[in-house]
Scaffold this active site. Structure first.
Site, mmCIF file in Angstrom:
data_model
loop_
_atom_site.group_PDB
_atom_site.id
_atom_site.type_symbol
_atom_site.label_atom_id
_atom_site.label_comp_id
_atom_site.label_asym_id
_atom_site.label_seq_id
_atom_site.Cartn_x
_atom_site.Cartn_y
_atom_site.Cartn_z
ATOM 1 N N ASN A 1 5.132 -12.002 -8.887
ATOM 2 C CA ASN A 1 5.306 -11.183 -10.087
ATOM 3 C C ASN A 1 6.750 -10.894 -10.460
ATOM 4 O OD1 ASN A 1 2.437 -10.891 -10.424
ATOM 5 N ND2 ASN A 1 2.487 -9.518 -8.643
ATOM 6 N N THR A 2 7.693 -11.487 -9.724
ATOM 7 C CA THR A 2 9.100 -11.423 -10.126
ATOM 8 C C THR A 2 9.493 -12.858 -10.454
ATOM 9 O OG1 THR A 2 9.585 -9.515 -8.715
ATOM 10 C CG2 THR A 2 11.455 -10.882 -9.344
ATOM 11 N N ASN B 1 1.107 -13.932 1.259
ATOM 12 C CA ASN B 1 1.042 -13.028 0.108
ATOM 13 C C ASN B 1 -0.199 -13.332 -0.752
ATOM 14 O OD1 ASN B 1 2.044 -11.152 -1.916
ATOM 15 N ND2 ASN B 1 4.066 -11.508 -1.029
ATOM 16 N N SER C 1 6.401 -12.837 -3.648
ATOM 17 C CA SER C 1 5.679 -12.135 -4.709
ATOM 18 C C SER C 1 5.633 -13.026 -5.937
ATOM 19 C CB SER C 1 6.382 -10.827 -5.079
ATOM 20 O OG SER C 1 5.851 -10.359 -6.307
ATOM 21 N N ASN D 1 -3.043 -8.128 -8.868
ATOM 22 C CA ASN D 1 -1.954 -7.230 -9.253
ATOM 23 C C ASN D 1 -0.792 -8.029 -9.823
ATOM 24 O OD1 ASN D 1 0.781 -6.843 -7.615
ATOM 25 N ND2 ASN D 1 -0.748 -7.629 -6.156
ATOM 26 N N ARG D 2 -0.153 -7.405 -10.802
ATOM 27 C CA ARG D 2 1.121 -7.927 -11.307
ATOM 28 C C ARG D 2 2.080 -6.742 -11.447
ATOM 29 N NH1 ARG D 2 -2.430 -9.105 -15.898
ATOM 30 N NH2 ARG D 2 -2.212 -7.522 -17.540
ATOM 31 N N SER E 1 -6.458 -5.209 0.593
ATOM 32 C CA SER E 1 -7.573 -5.143 -0.368
ATOM 33 C C SER E 1 -8.885 -4.737 0.297
ATOM 34 C CB SER E 1 -7.749 -6.498 -1.057
ATOM 35 O OG SER E 1 -6.541 -6.902 -1.644
ATOM 36 N N GLY F 1 4.954 -6.189 -10.024
ATOM 37 C CA GLY F 1 6.341 -6.601 -10.271
ATOM 38 C C GLY F 1 7.359 -5.731 -9.549
ATOM 39 N N PHE F 2 7.092 -5.435 -8.252
ATOM 40 C CA PHE F 2 8.055 -4.678 -7.433
ATOM 41 C C PHE F 2 8.440 -3.341 -8.078
ATOM 42 C CE2 PHE F 2 10.242 -8.480 -5.056
ATOM 43 C CZ PHE F 2 9.116 -8.609 -4.267
ATOM 44 N N GLY G 1 -7.496 -11.423 2.773
ATOM 45 C CA GLY G 1 -8.947 -11.497 2.708
ATOM 46 C C GLY G 1 -9.711 -10.890 3.862
ATOM 47 N N LYS H 1 8.027 -13.666 4.784
ATOM 48 C CA LYS H 1 6.661 -13.639 4.213
ATOM 49 C C LYS H 1 6.536 -14.691 3.125
ATOM 50 C CE LYS H 1 3.105 -10.610 2.314
ATOM 51 N NZ LYS H 1 2.689 -9.217 2.071
ATOM 52 N N ASN I 1 10.698 -10.723 1.870
ATOM 53 C CA ASN I 1 9.577 -11.117 1.011
ATOM 54 C C ASN I 1 10.069 -11.991 -0.133
ATOM 55 O OD1 ASN I 1 7.285 -11.309 -0.540
ATOM 56 N ND2 ASN I 1 7.409 -9.225 -1.336
ATOM 57 N N PHE J 1 0.851 -1.199 0.000
ATOM 58 C CA PHE J 1 0.000 0.000 0.000
ATOM 59 C C PHE J 1 0.884 1.245 0.000
ATOM 60 C CE2 PHE J 1 -2.643 3.359 1.646
ATOM 61 C CZ PHE J 1 -3.837 3.164 0.980
ATOM 62 N N ASP J 2 1.850 1.279 0.905
ATOM 63 C CA ASP J 2 2.777 2.418 0.969
ATOM 64 C C ASP J 2 4.170 1.912 0.611
ATOM 65 O OD1 ASP J 2 3.884 4.892 1.386
ATOM 66 O OD2 ASP J 2 3.793 4.807 3.572
HETATM 67 C C1 LIG Z 1 -1.816 -3.849 -5.162
HETATM 68 C C2 LIG Z 1 -1.067 -4.733 -4.243
HETATM 69 C C3 LIG Z 1 0.312 -4.624 -4.115
HETATM 70 C C4 LIG Z 1 1.014 -5.461 -3.242
HETATM 71 N N1 LIG Z 1 2.362 -5.305 -3.125
HETATM 72 C C5 LIG Z 1 3.030 -6.064 -2.231
HETATM 73 C C6 LIG Z 1 4.419 -5.892 -2.034
HETATM 74 O O1 LIG Z 1 5.041 -5.008 -2.623
HETATM 75 N N2 LIG Z 1 5.046 -6.709 -1.154
HETATM 76 C C7 LIG Z 1 4.387 -7.675 -0.443
HETATM 77 O O2 LIG Z 1 4.997 -8.382 0.355
HETATM 78 N N3 LIG Z 1 3.066 -7.849 -0.595
HETATM 79 C C8 LIG Z 1 2.371 -7.072 -1.462
HETATM 80 N N4 LIG Z 1 1.027 -7.248 -1.614
HETATM 81 C C9 LIG Z 1 0.347 -8.322 -0.835
HETATM 82 C C10 LIG Z 1 -0.267 -7.797 0.442
HETATM 83 O O3 LIG Z 1 0.714 -7.311 1.314
HETATM 84 C C11 LIG Z 1 -1.067 -8.918 1.161
HETATM 85 O O4 LIG Z 1 -0.164 -9.915 1.550
HETATM 86 C C12 LIG Z 1 -2.132 -9.541 0.258
HETATM 87 O O5 LIG Z 1 -2.728 -8.560 -0.565
HETATM 88 C C13 LIG Z 1 -3.239 -10.244 1.069
HETATM 89 O O6 LIG Z 1 -3.935 -9.328 1.885
HETATM 90 P P1 LIG Z 1 -5.346 -8.658 1.445
HETATM 91 O O7 LIG Z 1 -6.235 -9.762 0.983
HETATM 92 O O8 LIG Z 1 -5.818 -7.958 2.690
HETATM 93 O O9 LIG Z 1 -5.030 -7.684 0.352
HETATM 94 C C14 LIG Z 1 0.309 -6.420 -2.486
HETATM 95 C C15 LIG Z 1 -1.075 -6.526 -2.601
HETATM 96 C C16 LIG Z 1 -1.773 -5.701 -3.468
HETATM 97 C C17 LIG Z 1 -3.280 -5.827 -3.560
#
Ligand SMILES: Cc1cc2nc3c(=O)[nH]c(=O)nc-3n(C[C@H](O)[C@H](O)[C@H](O)COP(=O)(O)O)c2cc1C
Length: 363
Positions: free
Chosen positions: A175-176, A243, A173, A110-111, A316, A113-114, A294, A214, A170, A63-64
């Site tokens: 997407n990498t 994740n 992910s 999302n994809r 989300s 990709g860091f 979730g 993670k 982490n 998110f941030d």
């Molecule tokens: C748009 C988006 C970007 C994300 N980027 C990262 C990320 O940079 N690193 C990471 O560890 N998880 C990332 N996540 C995963 C979230 O940290 C979380 O593990 C995952 O979305 C499950 O939680 P949620 O169902 O509450 O979204 C991302 C998720 C979303 C939706």
């Protein structure tokens, strides 16, 4: 005030492309930070991996990503903020569009990709707010074309230890390409050996820093056995489960659900809870778990804690419910404590884990 912000902002954000909406939400929180949320009820306070959390609700990584608004998020009521994923060097991530909102299913794919502004930019921001207080963890990753990915994690820990409350490694992910291979036994053991070695080294000048791992919710249970065994042997301080998923649960209705990438939000909840409970029974209390995946209501938050989470994270759910979700979860947790005559939220951790692992596998 938060309700007002949600009501005003959400229709506007929904009209935009999801990535533009996310940028705008960050800008709004940066320019017009909300007034501080009320201090938390003492029964929500919890001590986990040596840190005192005012409440167990955190904002998940992603998110941030660039540490632009950690203090605004803490002010709005989160018990902790996880910044990142941050890669050592800046990189732009995958081409757009790469973020999709599944409005019918209350999910996100999302994809990205860091996409990262890189460690130097994020370090500057965190250093500037280091005295502001609040628990701000940093989630570190590897650059897509890094020759030695493990070295990227080591660099991340070295760099951020002086300014972060904890570090998340982490490796989950989707997407990498190849990143999740770091969860395989030999690679993971090598990674954690080097990670823990650098944690010990930096502790000498920066003080002790918890290191969390993670993981993906898509691991086979036999691989989870290995991951937990190695994490225990290498003495990580905790794990985040987990994740996004590359699977597509049955029953998704949104036409964007076939987009490639990691799925999060409401459709992820059953799998995420199951993997959390499976992890909890394997960890046997040796270290605490952070539950993500979730959560979009008080009930799903309490369910996550009962499945084994000492702390929870949301992302989300905020897209669909707004920042008011944080207050709603706190109210639901306190109502549960009143109902059960319990004194602290920690009493619930893992109470349903064994039962969850006995259910049919989520489809
Ligand atoms: C748009 C988006 C970007 C994300 N980027 C990262 C990320 O940079 N690193 C990471 O560890 N998880 C990332 N996540 C995963 C979230 O940290 C979380 O593990 C995952 O979305 C499950 O939680 P949620 O169902 O509450 O979204 C991302 C998720 C979303 C939706």
């Amino acid at each position: 005030m938060i309700e007002f912000f949600d009501r005003l902002a959400r229709p506007l954000l929904y009209a935009l492309d999801p990535e533009d909406a996310h940028r705008l939400a960050i800008r709004m929180l940066q320019l017009a930070p909300l007034p501080s949320a009320r201090p938390d009820d003492r029964r929500l306070a919890t001590r986990v991996f040596g840190l005192n959390f005012p409440n167990p609700i955190g904002i998940a990584a992603g998110f941030d990503k660039h540490a632009e608004i950690p203090d605004a998020l803490i002010r709005s009521g989160f018990g902790f903020v996880e910044v990142g994923t941050v890669t050592p060097l800046p990189q732009s991530g995958n081409p757009r569009p790469r973020l999709f909102r599944l409005d019918t299913d209350h999910g996100v794919i999302n994809r990205l990709g860091f996409n990262s502004e890189g460690a130097d930019a994020v370090l500057r921001r965190l250093a500037a707010r280091a005295r502001a207080g609040g628990i701000v963890g940093i989630n570190v990753g590897a650059n897509k074309d890094a020759v030695d990915r493990v070295a990227d994690y080591v660099r991340g820990i070295e760099k951020f230890a002086p300014v972060a409350s904890y570090v998340t490694v982490n490796i989950s992910s989707p997407n990498t390409p190849g990143l999740r291979d770091l969860q395989q036994a030999t690679a993971l053991d090598d990674l954690l050996a080097r990670v823990i070695e650098v944690r010990e080294r930096v502790a000498r000048h920066a003080g002790p820093i918890p290191v969390l791992l993670k993981i993906a919710p898509d691991l086979a249970l036999s691989d989870l056995d290995d991951v937990v065994g190695i994490a225990r042997a290498r003495r990580v301080d905790g794990m985040i489960v987990g994740n996004t998923t590359v699977t597509r649960p049955a029953g998704l209705r949104d036409r964007q659900s076939s987009e490639a990438g990691g799925l999060s939000g409401r459709p992820l909840l059953p799998l995420a809870d199951r993997m959390l409970a499976e992890t909890y029974v394997r960890v046997e209390g040796v270290f605490p778990l952070v539950g993500a995946g979730g959560i979009d209501s008080g009930a799903s938050a309490l369910g996550k804690i009962r499945a084994g989470a000492s702390l929870i994270q949301i992302y989300s759910g905020l897209v669909f419910r707004g920042l008011g979700l944080v207050g709603e979860i706190k109210a639901a947790l306190l109502a549960g404590l009143e109902r059960d005559g319990s004194q602290n939220i920690a009493d619930y951790v893992g109470t349903d884990a064994a039962a969850v692992t006995a259910e049919a596998w989520p489809s």
